[in-house]
Design a protein around this motif. Structure first.
Motif, PDB file in Angstrom:
ATOM      1  N   GLU A   5      -7.408  -2.748  12.154  1.00 41.09           N
ATOM      2  CA  GLU A   5      -6.374  -3.368  11.324  1.00 41.09           C
ATOM      3  C   GLU A   5      -6.020  -4.777  11.819  1.00 41.09           C
ATOM      4  OE1 GLU A   5      -3.244  -0.559  10.515  1.00 41.09           O
ATOM      5  OE2 GLU A   5      -2.002  -2.178   9.695  1.00 41.09           O
ATOM      6  N   ASP A  43       0.824  -1.208   0.000  1.00 44.43           N
ATOM      7  CA  ASP A  43       0.000   0.000   0.000  1.00 44.43           C
ATOM      8  C   ASP A  43       0.864   1.267   0.000  1.00 44.43           C
ATOM      9  OD1 ASP A  43      -2.438   1.165  -0.104  1.00 44.43           O
ATOM     10  OD2 ASP A  43      -2.721   1.218   2.072  1.00 44.43           O
ATOM     11  N   VAL A  57      -7.220  -3.820   1.776  1.00 47.07           N
ATOM     12  CA  VAL A  57      -7.494  -2.494   2.331  1.00 47.07           C
ATOM     13  C   VAL A  57      -8.786  -1.944   1.725  1.00 47.07           C
ATOM     14  CG1 VAL A  57      -6.647  -0.116   2.474  1.00 47.07           C
ATOM     15  CG2 VAL A  57      -5.057  -2.013   2.769  1.00 47.07           C
ATOM     16  N   ASP A  58      -8.890  -2.063   0.402  1.00 39.34           N
ATOM     17  CA  ASP A  58     -10.085  -1.587  -0.295  1.00 39.34           C
ATOM     18  C   ASP A  58     -11.328  -2.358   0.159  1.00 39.34           C
ATOM     19  OD1 ASP A  58     -10.475   0.241  -2.824  1.00 39.34           O
ATOM     20  OD2 ASP A  58     -11.886  -1.421  -2.976  1.00 39.34           O
ATOM     21  N   SER A  95      -2.719  -7.363  -0.924  1.00 39.32           N
ATOM     22  CA  SER A  95      -2.760  -6.467   0.238  1.00 39.32           C
ATOM     23  C   SER A  95      -3.546  -5.186  -0.068  1.00 39.32           C
ATOM     24  CB  SER A  95      -1.340  -6.126   0.689  1.00 39.32           C
ATOM     25  OG  SER A  95      -0.634  -5.527  -0.373  1.00 39.32           O
TER      26      SER A  95
END
Lengths: 280, 88
Positions: free
Chosen positions: B64, A158, B48-49, B44
């Motif tokens: 998280e 990210d 998150v999305d 990864s």
């Protein structure tokens, strides 16, 4: 002369000729391995020299220092490739290489069949932020140069996408290998979606480079002295830029766009490697 | 007045909407034992999305650490079941 020597030659025992060929081949192979050793040793010495030069030139604001270091690396790699050619260890051909000419940010994406792919690309690109593995960032020869050039770490997916998009926003080009490691012999690993995410986030076109090397050498897991019989020829074919905007149509989410773009990229490389296979 | 309990079937349906709509996955891929990374190929960045979409869809916050502990579709269903019913 040739006829005389043939007449004067002692009788040849059955099988001697076939034994002589492999021994000549072994000699040529050993000579090539020795030259390869010289090339690798000179790379190590060159890295020390470049580290010293970049230490002296590492002044000013970080961005300018990084660009200056990248330019020094570019020239050093050009010199080293010239030396490789002089040692008759490689031949390098570019097809549509002019697509990498000029300034402006671009996201250069390549497959990664051999150890020196990054050198070939950085010798062509006077500026490129590349993504470096932890091993290279810890390598005593490389780590200072890597730090001064501002190359990016591949630790966090990210954060890495953010960093790459940020570099592109500053007008800098980024180079990455979407397989994340060296390709398997004659093929490709499944592409990771990082390149697509960077392109979609930044809006920067992807410039694909398909790399082939024949006969194969410096593959993953292959030692440097395991040299091929002939002089390897690297061919780097630069494809037309791919605009990521066309993947962001109405109703398409970012993850879906990244999946589609990555699938198309993978297909493009498979096609490129397949075409090369047919022509060889 | 307490809200009625949300069933695991209902949560699974909502989850399927997120995964099919947001990640172009097929219905038949979405079995409870499907692993997010290995079977559904979420990387990864996708995760998150996915967490953001899920939060918007069920109006819940996912920490998280909770996201890291999720391995399969069933893990998400269990987590959401626990969180949604603790809220009601």
């Amino acid at each position: 002369m040739t006829v005389t020597s043939q007449v004067a030659a002692p009788p040849v025992a059955p099988g001697a000729a076939s034994r002589r060929v492999p021994s000549r081949r072994r000699l040529a192979h050993g000579w090539r391995a020795l030259r390869t050793g010289v090339a690798f040793a000179s790379f190590g010495v060159g890295a020390i020299v470049v580290a010293a030069i970049t230490a002296v030139s590492a002044r000013g604001v970080p961005a300018r220092r990084e660009l200056r270091t990248q330019r020094i690396v570019h020239h050093a790699f050009r010199l080293w490739l010239w030396w490789m050619v002089c040692l008759r260890l490689c031949r390098v051909s570019w097809i549509d290489g002019e697509r990498l000419a000029g300034s402006g940010p671009r996201l250069v994406v390549a497959n990664h069949p051999t150890l020196i792919d990054v050198i070939l690309l950085l010798a062509r690109l006077s500026q490129a932020d590349c993504i470096v593995k932890t091993a290279a960032r810890r390598n005593p020869f490389m780590r200072r140069i890597v730090a001064r050039a501002g190359y990016l770490a591949n630790d966090d997916g990210d954060a890495l996408v953010e960093s790459c998009a940020d570099r592109i926003a500053q007008g800098r080009s980024v180079l990455l290998f979407p397989e994340g490691t060296r390709s398997p012999r004659g093929g490709l690993h499944r592409f990771q979606r990082g390149a697509a995410h960077i392109a979609l986030k930044s809006g920067c076109p992807i410039v694909p480079v398909v790399i082939t090397c024949r006969p194969p050498t410096l593959l993953k897991g292959q030692s440097w002295h395991d040299v091929p019989d002939g002089r390897p020829q690297w061919v780097l074919r630069v494809g037309a830029p791919i605009d990521p905007a066309r993947y962001l149509d109405a109703g398409s989410t970012l993850p879906v766009a990244a999946r589609r773009l990555t699938a198309d990229l993978q297909a493009l490389y498979e096609q490129g490697l397949g075409a090369d296979e047919e022509h060889s | 007045m307490t809200q009625p309990e949300v069933s695991k079937d209902e949560i699974f349906k909502r989850l399927r909407d997120v995964l099919v709509g947001g990640f172009e996955l097929r219905d038949e891929q979405l079995v409870p034992t499907a692993r997010l990374v290995e079977d559904l190929e979420l990387d990864s960045l996708d995760l998150v999305d996915f967490a953001v979409r899920l939060e918007q869809h069920v109006d819940l916050e996912i920490a998280e650490e909770e996201l890291k502990s999720i391995k399969t579709v069933q893990d998400i269903v269990d987590l959401l079941y626990q969180k949604l019913n603790a809220r009601s």
